[in-house]
Design a protein around this motif. Structure first.
Motif, PDB file in Angstrom:
ATOM      1  N   ALA A  59      38.965  40.822  -7.743  1.00  0.00           N
ATOM      2  CA  ALA A  59      40.159  41.189  -8.517  1.00  0.00           C
ATOM      3  C   ALA A  59      40.314  42.703  -8.613  1.00  0.00           C
ATOM      4  N   TYR A  60      39.225  43.415  -8.477  1.00  0.00           N
ATOM      5  CA  TYR A  60      39.266  44.877  -8.568  1.00  0.00           C
ATOM      6  C   TYR A  60      40.224  45.487  -7.547  1.00  0.00           C
ATOM      7  N   GLN A  61      40.275  44.898  -6.336  1.00  0.00           N
ATOM      8  CA  GLN A  61      41.143  45.442  -5.289  1.00  0.00           C
ATOM      9  C   GLN A  61      42.618  45.118  -5.527  1.00  0.00           C
ATOM     10  N   GLY A  62      42.887  44.150  -6.388  1.00  0.00           N
ATOM     11  CA  GLY A  62      44.271  43.805  -6.688  1.00  0.00           C
ATOM     12  C   GLY A  62      45.017  43.291  -5.474  1.00  0.00           C
ATOM     13  N   SER A  63      46.198  43.822  -5.231  1.00  0.00           N
ATOM     14  CA  SER A  63      47.002  43.428  -4.084  1.00  0.00           C
ATOM     15  C   SER A  63      46.463  44.112  -2.832  1.00  0.00           C
ATOM     16  N   VAL A  64      46.089  43.324  -1.840  1.00  0.00           N
ATOM     17  CA  VAL A  64      45.457  43.853  -0.626  1.00  0.00           C
ATOM     18  C   VAL A  64      46.464  43.856   0.528  1.00  0.00           C
ATOM     19  N   ALA A  65      46.482  44.925   1.296  1.00  0.00           N
ATOM     20  CA  ALA A  65      47.372  45.026   2.464  1.00  0.00           C
ATOM     21  C   ALA A  65      46.726  44.300   3.643  1.00  0.00           C
ATOM     22  N   GLY A 120      36.619  53.492   1.130  1.00  0.00           N
ATOM     23  CA  GLY A 120      38.052  53.263   1.119  1.00  0.00           C
ATOM     24  C   GLY A 120      38.473  52.173   0.155  1.00  0.00           C
ATOM     25  N   GLY A 121      37.636  51.930  -0.882  1.00  0.00           N
ATOM     26  CA  GLY A 121      37.957  50.912  -1.864  1.00  0.00           C
ATOM     27  C   GLY A 121      37.642  49.498  -1.432  1.00  0.00           C
ATOM     28  N   SER A 146      38.578  34.532 -10.817  1.00  0.00           N
ATOM     29  CA  SER A 146      39.342  35.722 -10.473  1.00  0.00           C
ATOM     30  C   SER A 146      40.843  35.444 -10.545  1.00  0.00           C
ATOM     31  N   SER A 147      41.543  36.291 -11.260  1.00  0.00           N
ATOM     32  CA  SER A 147      42.997  36.146 -11.377  1.00  0.00           C
ATOM     33  C   SER A 147      43.701  36.443 -10.056  1.00  0.00           C
ATOM     34  N   ARG A 148      43.017  37.093  -9.144  1.00  0.00           N
ATOM     35  CA  ARG A 148      43.600  37.461  -7.859  1.00  0.00           C
ATOM     36  C   ARG A 148      43.174  36.539  -6.726  1.00  0.00           C
ATOM     37  N   PHE A 149      42.340  35.551  -7.032  1.00  0.00           N
ATOM     38  CA  PHE A 149      41.781  34.735  -5.958  1.00  0.00           C
ATOM     39  C   PHE A 149      42.866  34.064  -5.116  1.00  0.00           C
ATOM     40  N   GLY A 150      43.810  33.408  -5.758  1.00  0.00           N
ATOM     41  CA  GLY A 150      44.821  32.660  -5.021  1.00  0.00           C
ATOM     42  C   GLY A 150      45.600  33.527  -4.050  1.00  0.00           C
ATOM     43  N   SER A 151      46.085  34.683  -4.517  1.00  0.00           N
ATOM     44  CA  SER A 151      46.894  35.547  -3.657  1.00  0.00           C
ATOM     45  C   SER A 151      46.048  36.191  -2.558  1.00  0.00           C
ATOM     46  N   GLN A 152      44.804  36.561  -2.881  1.00  0.00           N
ATOM     47  CA  GLN A 152      43.950  37.187  -1.871  1.00  0.00           C
ATOM     48  C   GLN A 152      43.485  36.181  -0.822  1.00  0.00           C
ATOM     49  N   TYR A 153      43.169  34.989  -1.260  1.00  0.00           N
ATOM     50  CA  TYR A 153      42.686  33.950  -0.354  1.00  0.00           C
ATOM     51  C   TYR A 153      43.789  33.531   0.614  1.00  0.00           C
ATOM     52  N   SER A 154      44.990  33.291   0.085  1.00  0.00           N
ATOM     53  CA  SER A 154      46.101  32.893   0.941  1.00  0.00           C
ATOM     54  C   SER A 154      46.614  34.071   1.763  1.00  0.00           C
ATOM     55  N   GLY A 155      46.558  35.278   1.192  1.00  0.00           N
ATOM     56  CA  GLY A 155      47.027  36.450   1.917  1.00  0.00           C
ATOM     57  C   GLY A 155      46.180  36.753   3.144  1.00  0.00           C
ATOM     58  N   SER A 156      44.872  36.644   3.012  1.00  0.00           N
ATOM     59  CA  SER A 156      43.998  36.887   4.156  1.00  0.00           C
ATOM     60  C   SER A 156      44.230  35.838   5.242  1.00  0.00           C
ATOM     61  N   GLY A 196      41.827  45.727  12.908  1.00  0.00           N
ATOM     62  CA  GLY A 196      40.769  45.027  13.625  1.00  0.00           C
ATOM     63  C   GLY A 196      39.862  44.147  12.787  1.00  0.00           C
ATOM     64  N   PHE A 197      40.097  44.079  11.482  1.00  0.00           N
ATOM     65  CA  PHE A 197      39.275  43.202  10.642  1.00  0.00           C
ATOM     66  C   PHE A 197      39.704  41.752  10.851  1.00  0.00           C
ATOM     67  N   GLN A 198      38.726  40.886  11.069  1.00  0.00           N
ATOM     68  CA  GLN A 198      39.014  39.515  11.481  1.00  0.00           C
ATOM     69  C   GLN A 198      38.608  38.451  10.466  1.00  0.00           C
ATOM     70  N   PHE A 199      37.856  38.838   9.438  1.00  0.00           N
ATOM     71  CA  PHE A 199      37.491  37.846   8.424  1.00  0.00           C
ATOM     72  C   PHE A 199      37.392  38.495   7.051  1.00  0.00           C
ATOM     73  N   ALA A 200      37.394  37.659   6.020  1.00  0.00           N
ATOM     74  CA  ALA A 200      37.325  38.148   4.646  1.00  0.00           C
ATOM     75  C   ALA A 200      36.604  37.138   3.771  1.00  0.00           C
ATOM     76  N   TYR A 201      35.844  37.647   2.836  1.00  0.00           N
ATOM     77  CA  TYR A 201      35.301  36.828   1.754  1.00  0.00           C
ATOM     78  C   TYR A 201      35.959  37.293   0.458  1.00  0.00           C
ATOM     79  N   VAL A 202      36.451  36.339  -0.317  1.00  0.00           N
ATOM     80  CA  VAL A 202      37.228  36.618  -1.520  1.00  0.00           C
ATOM     81  C   VAL A 202      36.501  36.060  -2.741  1.00  0.00           C
TER      82      VAL A 202
END
Length: 288
Positions: free
Chosen positions: A92-98, A268-269, A122-132, A106-112
């Motif tokens: 959630a610290y990163q908030g809205s992620v680009a 870079g955050g 996490s209040s941001r889990f849904g948006s970050q998980y679907s966004g990635s 070149g980043f190909q995977f993410a852990y949320v």
């Protein structure tokens, strides 16, 4: 005439309460078995690493605080090659992620981050998980463990119930257990080596039972040695995700030949990670 006494009236006379009340009282111990603990307070060390409130823990927080240098991954060689897949982990610290920008870089995977302990989602889990996922990344969820709050199996259930499950779609990595230094108190959460090993196995086995997959285990070698005695109990069972910012991780949990994922930097955050294999290998991990 009131008629013959019923069992309900007898119980009322004897106990001075209703059957409904009795039923509620009887149910209370079970309902309170996993009552939410009070929110913990971050230690001074955790606050120095940016964890200012309960729920703010993230992978490698202690490594970030202790590390004085961070090298770029291309400066570190042995077990990785230029064909490796790169990823990030966020909370959630990163908030809205680009996500689109990260994918283009070149980043190909993410852990949320999905959950922490037994009372944080996490209040941001849904948006970050679907966004990635929408950006084209392979993604997974992680749980920051607080073993002093409940059993491992209970936290595995809590994690799964709040986004930490797995689906065989080729785009979902198995959930990750983040088990490391305690940002709210004693390093090993009050456990000895055998007790901590049992807690981790409880989480891992419950996750496997519920999803059919063993979770990835995120840790540092220093914590694993300090709090489990460098147990080999999970060697060959769970993929390890190891944090090491100064060099390629060569010290690994006993019985482990290499880490599946290497967290090499926090810059870079964002936390940066490198998979020990190509994108094809990463897809295989998602499908296995």
């Amino acid at each position: 005439m009131n008629g013959p006494p019923t069992m309900k009236n007898v119980l009322r006379a004897l106990c001075g309460t209703s059957i409904v009340t009795l039923g509620m009282a009887a149910a209370m111990p079970m309902a309170q078995a996993h009552a939410k603990p009070a929110l913990p307070t971050p230690t001074a060390a955790a606050r120095a690493a940016g964890i200012t409130t309960a729920g703010g823990a993230y992978p490698g927080w202690e490594s970030k605080r202790a590390s004085s240098t961070q090298q770029a991954p291309q400066q570190m060689a042995p077990m990785y090659t230029s064909g490796n897949a790169y990823g990030v982990d966020v909370s959630a610290y990163q908030g809205s992620v680009a996500w689109g920008t990260l994918r283009a870089e070149g980043f190909q995977f993410a852990y949320v981050k999905a959950t922490e302990g037994t009372n944080y989602t996490s209040s941001r889990f849904g948006s970050q998980y679907s966004g990635s996922y929408s950006s084209g990344m392979i993604r997974g969820a992680y749980h920051f463990a607080l073993p002093n709050q409940s059993s491992g199996s209970y936290q595995a259930d809590y994690f799964i119930a709040h986004g930490g499950g797995w689906s065989r779609d080729g785009r979902t990595l198995p959930g990750a257990l983040d088990i490391e230094y305690n940002p709210y108190g004693s390093s090993c959460y009050g456990y000895g080596w055998s007790g901590m090993t049992s807690w981790i196995k409880s989480f891992v086995n419950r996750y496997h039972y519920r999803t059919g997959r063993y979770p990835v285990v995120y840790t540092t070698y220093d914590w694993w040695r300090t709090c489990t005695g460098n147990t080999s109990a999970l060697a060959g069972l769970t993929p390890f995700w190891i944090a090491q910012y100064s060099h390629v991780p060569t010290q690994l949990p006993a019985g482990t030949r290499s880490s599946y994922i290497w967290q090499y930097s926090q810059s870079g955050g964002l936390d940066k990670n490198r998979f020990n294999g190509t994108i094809a290998g990463l897809r295989s991990l998602a499908l296995r």
